[in-house]
Design a protein around this motif. Structure first.
Motif, PDB file in Angstrom:
ATOM      1  N   THR A  75       3.633  14.960   6.739  1.00 50.47           N
ATOM      2  CA  THR A  75       3.521  15.205   8.842  1.00 50.47           C
ATOM      3  C   THR A  75       3.722  14.295   9.507  1.00 50.47           C
ATOM      4  N   LYS A  76       4.629  13.009   8.678  1.00 52.81           N
ATOM      5  CA  LYS A  76       4.579  11.775   9.279  1.00 52.81           C
ATOM      6  C   LYS A  76       5.985  12.058  10.363  1.00 52.81           C
ATOM      7  N   PRO A  77       6.346  11.309  11.093  1.00 50.67           N
ATOM      8  CA  PRO A  77       7.468  11.577  12.229  1.00 50.67           C
ATOM      9  C   PRO A  77       8.215  10.866  11.379  1.00 50.67           C
ATOM     10  N   ARG A  78       9.442  11.074  11.399  1.00 52.41           N
ATOM     11  CA  ARG A  78      10.227  10.004  11.603  1.00 52.41           C
ATOM     12  C   ARG A  78      11.496   9.621  12.115  1.00 52.41           C
ATOM     13  N   SER A  79      10.891   9.707  13.037  1.00 60.22           N
ATOM     14  CA  SER A  79      11.854   8.614  14.070  1.00 60.22           C
ATOM     15  C   SER A  79      10.858   8.731  15.370  1.00 60.22           C
ATOM     16  N   LEU A  80      10.739   7.400  16.078  1.00 56.65           N
ATOM     17  CA  LEU A  80      10.246   7.065  17.204  1.00 56.65           C
ATOM     18  C   LEU A  80      10.203   7.849  18.688  1.00 56.65           C
ATOM     19  N   GLU A 117      10.051  11.939  17.597  1.00 59.32           N
ATOM     20  CA  GLU A 117       9.083  12.668  16.472  1.00 59.32           C
ATOM     21  C   GLU A 117       8.144  11.832  17.227  1.00 59.32           C
ATOM     22  N   MET A 118       7.612  10.702  16.721  1.00 60.58           N
ATOM     23  CA  MET A 118       6.238   9.106  17.304  1.00 60.58           C
ATOM     24  C   MET A 118       6.271  10.180  18.501  1.00 60.58           C
ATOM     25  N   ASN A 119       6.950   9.891  19.320  1.00 57.23           N
ATOM     26  CA  ASN A 119       6.393  10.059  20.860  1.00 57.23           C
ATOM     27  C   ASN A 119       5.930  11.901  21.367  1.00 57.23           C
ATOM     28  N   ARG A 120       6.938  12.434  20.196  1.00 60.02           N
ATOM     29  CA  ARG A 120       6.514  13.347  20.690  1.00 60.02           C
ATOM     30  C   ARG A 120       4.761  14.066  19.883  1.00 60.02           C
ATOM     31  N   LEU A 121       4.126  13.698  19.463  1.00 64.59           N
ATOM     32  CA  LEU A 121       2.843  13.649  18.555  1.00 64.59           C
ATOM     33  C   LEU A 121       2.038  13.936  19.957  1.00 64.59           C
ATOM     34  N   PRO A 122       0.839  14.701  19.356  1.00 62.56           N
ATOM     35  CA  PRO A 122       0.212  14.847  20.457  1.00 62.56           C
ATOM     36  C   PRO A 122      -1.039  13.511  20.427  1.00 62.56           C
ATOM     37  N   GLU A 123      -1.678  13.435  21.791  1.00 62.02           N
ATOM     38  CA  GLU A 123      -2.575  12.366  21.117  1.00 62.02           C
ATOM     39  C   GLU A 123      -3.338  12.793  20.336  1.00 62.02           C
ATOM     40  N   ASP A 124      -4.022  13.299  19.674  1.00 61.77           N
ATOM     41  CA  ASP A 124      -5.219  13.349  18.897  1.00 61.77           C
ATOM     42  C   ASP A 124      -4.395  13.627  17.290  1.00 61.77           C
ATOM     43  N   SER A 125      -3.208  13.647  17.371  1.00 60.46           N
ATOM     44  CA  SER A 125      -2.659  13.039  15.567  1.00 60.46           C
ATOM     45  C   SER A 125      -3.322  12.612  15.439  1.00 60.46           C
ATOM     46  N   PRO A 126      -3.961  12.529  14.052  1.00 63.36           N
ATOM     47  CA  PRO A 126      -4.304  11.345  12.962  1.00 63.36           C
ATOM     48  C   PRO A 126      -2.353  10.438  13.129  1.00 63.36           C
ATOM     49  N   TRP A 127      -1.401  10.842  12.867  1.00 67.51           N
ATOM     50  CA  TRP A 127      -0.704   9.573  12.680  1.00 67.51           C
ATOM     51  C   TRP A 127      -0.839   8.117  14.495  1.00 67.51           C
ATOM     52  N   ASN A 128      -1.644   9.148  15.553  1.00 65.47           N
ATOM     53  CA  ASN A 128      -1.752   8.189  16.469  1.00 65.47           C
ATOM     54  C   ASN A 128      -3.264   7.277  16.370  1.00 65.47           C
ATOM     55  N   THR A 153       0.886  -0.795  -0.085  1.00 63.54           N
ATOM     56  CA  THR A 153      -0.333   0.045  -0.198  1.00 63.54           C
ATOM     57  C   THR A 153       0.916   0.937  -0.168  1.00 63.54           C
ATOM     58  N   ALA A 154       0.409   2.563  -0.169  1.00 57.77           N
ATOM     59  CA  ALA A 154       0.789   4.149  -0.300  1.00 57.77           C
ATOM     60  C   ALA A 154      -0.292   5.127   0.456  1.00 57.77           C
ATOM     61  N   GLY A 155       0.684   5.306   1.956  1.00 55.86           N
ATOM     62  CA  GLY A 155      -0.386   6.199   3.115  1.00 55.86           C
ATOM     63  C   GLY A 155      -0.565   7.258   1.416  1.00 55.86           C
ATOM     64  N   VAL A 156      -1.810   7.500   2.032  1.00 60.69           N
ATOM     65  CA  VAL A 156      -2.824   8.301   1.236  1.00 60.69           C
ATOM     66  C   VAL A 156      -3.233   9.860   2.294  1.00 60.69           C
ATOM     67  N   TRP A 157      -3.443   9.743   3.756  1.00 61.63           N
ATOM     68  CA  TRP A 157      -3.917   9.897   4.180  1.00 61.63           C
ATOM     69  C   TRP A 157      -3.443   9.225   5.947  1.00 61.63           C
ATOM     70  N   PRO A 158      -3.123  10.023   6.923  1.00 63.67           N
ATOM     71  CA  PRO A 158      -2.160  11.364   7.078  1.00 63.67           C
ATOM     72  C   PRO A 158      -1.279  12.187   5.687  1.00 63.67           C
ATOM     73  N   PRO A 159      -1.258  12.910   5.872  1.00 60.53           N
ATOM     74  CA  PRO A 159      -0.163  13.894   4.665  1.00 60.53           C
ATOM     75  C   PRO A 159       0.800  13.270   4.722  1.00 60.53           C
ATOM     76  N   GLU A 160       1.823  12.482   3.490  1.00 64.43           N
ATOM     77  CA  GLU A 160       3.389  12.253   4.000  1.00 64.43           C
ATOM     78  C   GLU A 160       3.830  13.408   4.208  1.00 64.43           C
TER      79      GLU A 160
END
Length: 175
Positions: free
Chosen positions: A84-89, A91-102, A75-82
């Motif tokens: 805005t994707k966290p580039r590291s763990l 960065e992922m851990n710093r995302l707000p709880e309501d981030s679409p990546w979470n 597959t290829a991601g369409v949403w959330p926008p690429e």
């Protein structure tokens, strides 16, 4: 069934491209809503707990008569926008709880190979495929072969319509 236990839902639909897929699902707030909530205008299949990576991958393996593997469905991601994707763990851990990546929703474009596998499936083989697929461990004995056949026939029909229209298949996922 499999992923239903963790609360993730999956809808599959067709669209000419990712931009159109997002536009079809737009409720005006910039976050794609599921095809089932949009109503008419989207040729979709409500697949509940059938994720594109494992459970659908097992089905594709049976259709193509190849061993199942985690990378069978690409597959290829369409949403959330690429972008805005966290580039590291970190960065992922710093995302707000309501981030679409979470929290999602997530929209994935399936490789055309998957669309074509379903579109070219042998209708006479579908009952045999359904019987085997209903027995996969991810269903944990909770899938009836007759019900599985209905799901497979729906996927095949959606893929055939998509191929005739030169559309791609998409999977919308939400918690």
């Amino acid at each position: 069934m499999g992923a239903d236990r963790v609360g993730v839902l999956f809808d599959y639909f067709r669209a000419p491209d990712g931009e159109t897929a997002l536009r079809l699902l737009d409720r005006g707030n910039g976050v794609p809503a599921g095809p089932a909530t949009i109503g008419t205008g989207v040729d979709a299949l409500d697949a509940k707990g059938i994720d594109p990576f494992v459970i659908l991958g097992r089905l594709v393996g049976l259709i193509l008569a190849v061993p199942s593997s985690v990378d069978l469905v690409r597959t290829a991601g369409v949403w959330p926008p690429e972008e805005t994707k966290p580039r590291s763990l970190e960065e992922m851990n710093r995302l707000p709880e309501d981030s679409p990546w979470n929290t999602g929703p997530w929209l994935e474009e399936l490789d055309d190979r998957i669309r074509d596998a379903f579109a070219e499936a042998d209708d006479y083989a579908l009952p045999w495929i359904a019987d085997r697929w209903a027995r996969i461990e991810e269903f944990d004995g909770h899938m009836d072969a007759t019900f599985a056949l209905g799901i497979i026939e729906d996927f095949v029909a959606l893929a055939r319509r998509a191929r005739r229209a030169d559309d791609r298949l998409y999977c919308w996922m939400c918690l």
